[in-house]
Design a protein around this motif. Structure first.
Motif, PDB file in Angstrom:
ATOM      1  N   THR A   1       0.832  -1.212   0.000  1.00 13.58           N
ATOM      2  CA  THR A   1       0.000   0.000   0.000  1.00 13.58           C
ATOM      3  C   THR A   1       0.870   1.267   0.000  1.00 13.58           C
ATOM      4  OG1 THR A   1      -0.196  -0.337   2.379  1.00 13.58           O
ATOM      5  CG2 THR A   1      -2.112  -0.884   1.068  1.00 13.58           C
TER       6      THR A   1
ATOM      7  N   TYR B   1      -1.119  -3.490  -7.031  1.00 13.31           N
ATOM      8  CA  TYR B   1      -1.999  -4.417  -6.333  1.00 13.31           C
ATOM      9  C   TYR B   1      -2.228  -5.693  -7.144  1.00 13.31           C
ATOM     10  CZ  TYR B   1      -3.189  -0.642  -3.107  1.00 13.31           C
ATOM     11  OH  TYR B   1      -3.131   0.347  -2.167  1.00 13.31           O
TER      12      TYR B   1
ATOM     13  N   LEU C   1      -7.981  -6.576  -5.913  1.00 13.01           N
ATOM     14  CA  LEU C   1      -8.873  -5.596  -6.552  1.00 13.01           C
ATOM     15  C   LEU C   1     -10.292  -6.143  -6.693  1.00 13.01           C
ATOM     16  CD1 LEU C   1      -6.459  -4.269  -9.322  1.00 13.01           C
ATOM     17  CD2 LEU C   1      -7.007  -3.202  -7.117  1.00 13.01           C
TER      18      LEU C   1
ATOM     19  N   ASP D   1     -11.691  -5.645  -3.252  1.00 14.61           N
ATOM     20  CA  ASP D   1     -11.826  -4.237  -2.853  1.00 14.61           C
ATOM     21  C   ASP D   1     -11.716  -3.340  -4.102  1.00 14.61           C
ATOM     22  OD1 ASP D   1     -11.834  -1.791  -1.658  1.00 14.61           O
ATOM     23  OD2 ASP D   1     -10.129  -2.168  -0.326  1.00 14.61           O
TER      24      ASP D   1
ATOM     25  N   GLN E   1      -9.921   0.099  -4.834  1.00 14.16           N
ATOM     26  CA  GLN E   1      -8.473   0.265  -5.045  1.00 14.16           C
ATOM     27  C   GLN E   1      -8.091   0.256  -6.528  1.00 14.16           C
ATOM     28  OE1 GLN E   1      -6.870   1.068  -2.387  1.00 14.16           O
ATOM     29  NE2 GLN E   1      -8.640   0.546  -1.091  1.00 14.16           N
TER      30      GLN E   1
ATOM     31  N   ASP F   1      -6.233   3.350  -7.877  1.00  9.68           N
ATOM     32  CA  ASP F   1      -4.773   3.417  -7.680  1.00  9.68           C
ATOM     33  C   ASP F   1      -4.049   2.465  -8.629  1.00  9.68           C
ATOM     34  OD1 ASP F   1      -4.881   5.355  -5.772  1.00  9.68           O
ATOM     35  OD2 ASP F   1      -4.676   3.998  -4.060  1.00  9.68           O
TER      36      ASP F   1
END
Ligand code: URA
Length: 204
Positions: free
Chosen positions: A137, A155, A160, A163, A166, A169
């Motif tokens: 992170t 990530y 992903l 969540d 995210q 990003d």
């Protein structure tokens, strides 16, 4: 033994260096273009990868394919491998000794490819490639350079899927990868489009 793709793949398929071999249906050496200059590294096979012997063919793989397509890549324009080549039970994180036992294969694949860009997908790959101190992170999306090869962590697609907030990003990271590909002049679907004979490498 001579360093060739055939030898590495055969060694992976026959490997009994750690306990993960006991639960596997198939070892998963890797997939893609063996001439590619961009290497994506995941953690280890899941259920579908274990069943098919191919990396990233389950739900995380479908997302990875979309992310690749968004930066004009497909599996013919990169190589995809994992830190461990056999599925950990219940998809747990590989143990340090399992990762260590398998690492020579990733090293051999990297030596054969001589990639210009390596993308670590998730924490396990990032720690193996960039060092134990890496916190995904905190440290994702930052370029590192080692002997002319550019390394970046982002990530893992499975994260992903769990969540989706995210993804924003991750997209920032993928844009950096797209820009680096352009800067280095590496082939993409777009640059190959229209050329008479697009570069084709072996696919496993
Ligand atoms: N997750 C990974 O890290 N690798 C795969 O091949 C599939 C899912």
């Amino acid at each position: 033994m001579e360093l060739t793709w055939e030898n590495v793949i055969n060694e992976v398929l026959a490997c009994r260096r750690c306990g993960l071999c006991q639960g596997r249906q198939n070892a998963v050496p890797g997939m893609g273009n063996q001439q590619a200059k961009i290497l994506f590294v995941g953690e280890g096979p899941g259920a579908q990868e274990d069943a098919q012997g191919l990396p990233f063919v389950g739900p995380a793989g479908q997302l990875l394919d979309k992310m690749l397509a968004a930066i004009d890549l497909d599996r013919q324009h990169c190589y995809i491998a994992n830190v461990v080549k056999c599925r950990p039970p219940r998809n747990r994180v590989p143990l340090p000794e399992e990762a260590q036992a398998c690492l020579p294969f990733l090293r051999a694949q990297t030596a054969l490819l001589r990639p210009k860009i390596i993308v670590a997908l998730g924490s396990t790959a990032a720690k193996q490639i960039l060092g134990e101190q890496i916190r995904i992170t905190r440290d994702r999306g930052i370029w590192h350079e080692r002997k002319g090869c550019f390394l970046i962590a982002t990530y893992h697609p499975s994260y992903l899927l769990r969540d989706p907030a995210q993804k924003k990003d991750a997209w920032e990271d993928f844009k950096k990868i797209r820009d680096k590909i352009a800067e280095l002049g590496l082939p993409t679907i777009k640059t190959d489009c229209g050329s008479e004979s697009p570069k084709q490498g072996n696919t496993l």
